[in-house]
Design a protein around this motif. Structure first.
Motif, PDB file in Angstrom:
ATOM      1  N   LEU A   1      15.176 -29.620  95.536  1.00 16.67           N
ATOM      2  CA  LEU A   1      16.485 -29.094  95.906  1.00 16.67           C
ATOM      3  C   LEU A   1      16.925 -29.711  97.219  1.00 16.67           C
ATOM      4  CD1 LEU A   1      16.112 -25.305  95.100  1.00 16.67           C
ATOM      5  CD2 LEU A   1      17.355 -27.004  93.777  1.00 16.67           C
TER       6      LEU A   1
ATOM      7  N   LYS B   1      26.134 -26.920  99.892  1.00 16.02           N
ATOM      8  CA  LYS B   1      25.947 -27.347  98.511  1.00 16.02           C
ATOM      9  C   LYS B   1      24.455 -27.424  98.238  1.00 16.02           C
ATOM     10  CE  LYS B   1      30.236 -29.875  98.264  1.00 16.02           C
ATOM     11  NZ  LYS B   1      30.893 -31.162  98.015  1.00 16.02           N
TER      12      LYS B   1
ATOM     13  N   ARG C   1      21.897 -28.965  95.535  1.00 14.22           N
ATOM     14  CA  ARG C   1      21.828 -29.958  94.463  1.00 14.22           C
ATOM     15  C   ARG C   1      20.386 -30.080  93.968  1.00 14.22           C
ATOM     16  NH1 ARG C   1      24.823 -35.579  93.948  1.00 14.22           N
ATOM     17  NH2 ARG C   1      26.461 -34.044  93.868  1.00 14.22           N
ATOM     18  N   SER C   2      20.256 -30.238  92.658  1.00 16.73           N
ATOM     19  CA  SER C   2      18.961 -30.401  92.028  1.00 16.73           C
ATOM     20  C   SER C   2      18.980 -31.639  91.150  1.00 16.73           C
ATOM     21  CB  SER C   2      18.641 -29.173  91.170  1.00 16.73           C
ATOM     22  OG  SER C   2      17.454 -29.373  90.439  1.00 16.73           O
ATOM     23  N   GLU C   3      17.800 -32.220  90.924  1.00 16.99           N
ATOM     24  CA  GLU C   3      17.699 -33.346  90.011  1.00 16.99           C
ATOM     25  C   GLU C   3      17.952 -32.899  88.573  1.00 16.99           C
ATOM     26  OE1 GLU C   3      13.764 -34.776  90.710  1.00 16.99           O
ATOM     27  OE2 GLU C   3      14.383 -36.021  92.404  1.00 16.99           O
TER      28      GLU C   3
ATOM     29  N   CYS D   1      19.305 -29.601  85.745  1.00 14.77           N
ATOM     30  CA  CYS D   1      20.321 -28.560  85.596  1.00 14.77           C
ATOM     31  C   CYS D   1      19.863 -27.309  86.336  1.00 14.77           C
ATOM     32  CB  CYS D   1      20.535 -28.259  84.120  1.00 14.77           C
ATOM     33  SG  CYS D   1      21.815 -27.054  83.809  1.00 14.77           S
ATOM     34  N   ILE D   2      20.757 -26.718  87.098  1.00 15.87           N
ATOM     35  CA  ILE D   2      20.443 -25.498  87.846  1.00 15.87           C
ATOM     36  C   ILE D   2      20.707 -24.307  86.935  1.00 15.87           C
ATOM     37  CG2 ILE D   2      21.114 -24.059  89.795  1.00 15.87           C
ATOM     38  CD1 ILE D   2      21.894 -26.613  91.275  1.00 15.87           C
TER      39      ILE D   2
ATOM     40  N   TYR E   1      24.177 -21.477  86.627  1.00 13.98           N
ATOM     41  CA  TYR E   1      25.159 -22.462  87.045  1.00 13.98           C
ATOM     42  C   TYR E   1      25.106 -23.631  86.078  1.00 13.98           C
ATOM     43  CZ  TYR E   1      24.793 -19.771  91.291  1.00 13.98           C
ATOM     44  OH  TYR E   1      24.769 -18.753  92.185  1.00 13.98           O
TER      45      TYR E   1
ATOM     46  N   ASN F   1      24.208 -29.734  87.989  1.00 17.70           N
ATOM     47  CA  ASN F   1      23.074 -29.841  88.907  1.00 17.70           C
ATOM     48  C   ASN F   1      23.462 -29.540  90.352  1.00 17.70           C
ATOM     49  OD1 ASN F   1      24.563 -32.150  89.399  1.00 17.70           O
ATOM     50  ND2 ASN F   1      22.778 -33.469  89.583  1.00 17.70           N
ATOM     51  N   GLU F   2      24.627 -28.917  90.571  1.00 15.38           N
ATOM     52  CA  GLU F   2      25.045 -28.595  91.929  1.00 15.38           C
ATOM     53  C   GLU F   2      25.809 -27.280  91.947  1.00 15.38           C
ATOM     54  OE1 GLU F   2      26.494 -31.631  94.907  1.00 15.38           O
ATOM     55  OE2 GLU F   2      28.366 -30.614  94.398  1.00 15.38           O
TER      56      GLU F   2
END
Length: 85
Positions: free
Chosen positions: A2, A14, A16-18, A20-21, A44, A47-48
């Motif tokens: 994250l 913000k 962000r993840s590599e 899908c969140i 969500y 990915n952000e």
């Protein structure tokens, strides 16, 4: 993994993840340990996500994020003063 940005910020952070969140639990604490936000089971798309902190006082906070497997990531967030001069 994250990533939180921008930090410091005046209005929003913000996340962000590599991947899908989904299924996040978000908690926000003051530096004294007082919980001021708790959002459990929010989903969500993508990915952000944007976490609005514009109404909080200028200070430092601890943001804890739990994923769907209850793994925790903690980050210090710095809320700066107003962007308006």
């Amino acid at each position: 993994l994250l990533i939180l940005y921008p930090n410091p910020t005046v209005d929003a952070v913000k996340i962000r993840s590599e991947n899908c969140i989904k299924g996040l639990k978000i908690r926000l604490y003051t530096m004294l340990g007082q919980e001021i936000y708790d959002n459990w089971g929010t989903y969500y798309k993508g990915n952000e996500l944007v976490f609005d902190i514009s109404r909080l006082a200028t200070a430092q906070y601890i943001l804890q994020i739990y994923n769907e497997r209850n793994q925790k990531v903690g980050r210090r967030v710095i809320k700066g003063g107003s962007a308006k001069n």
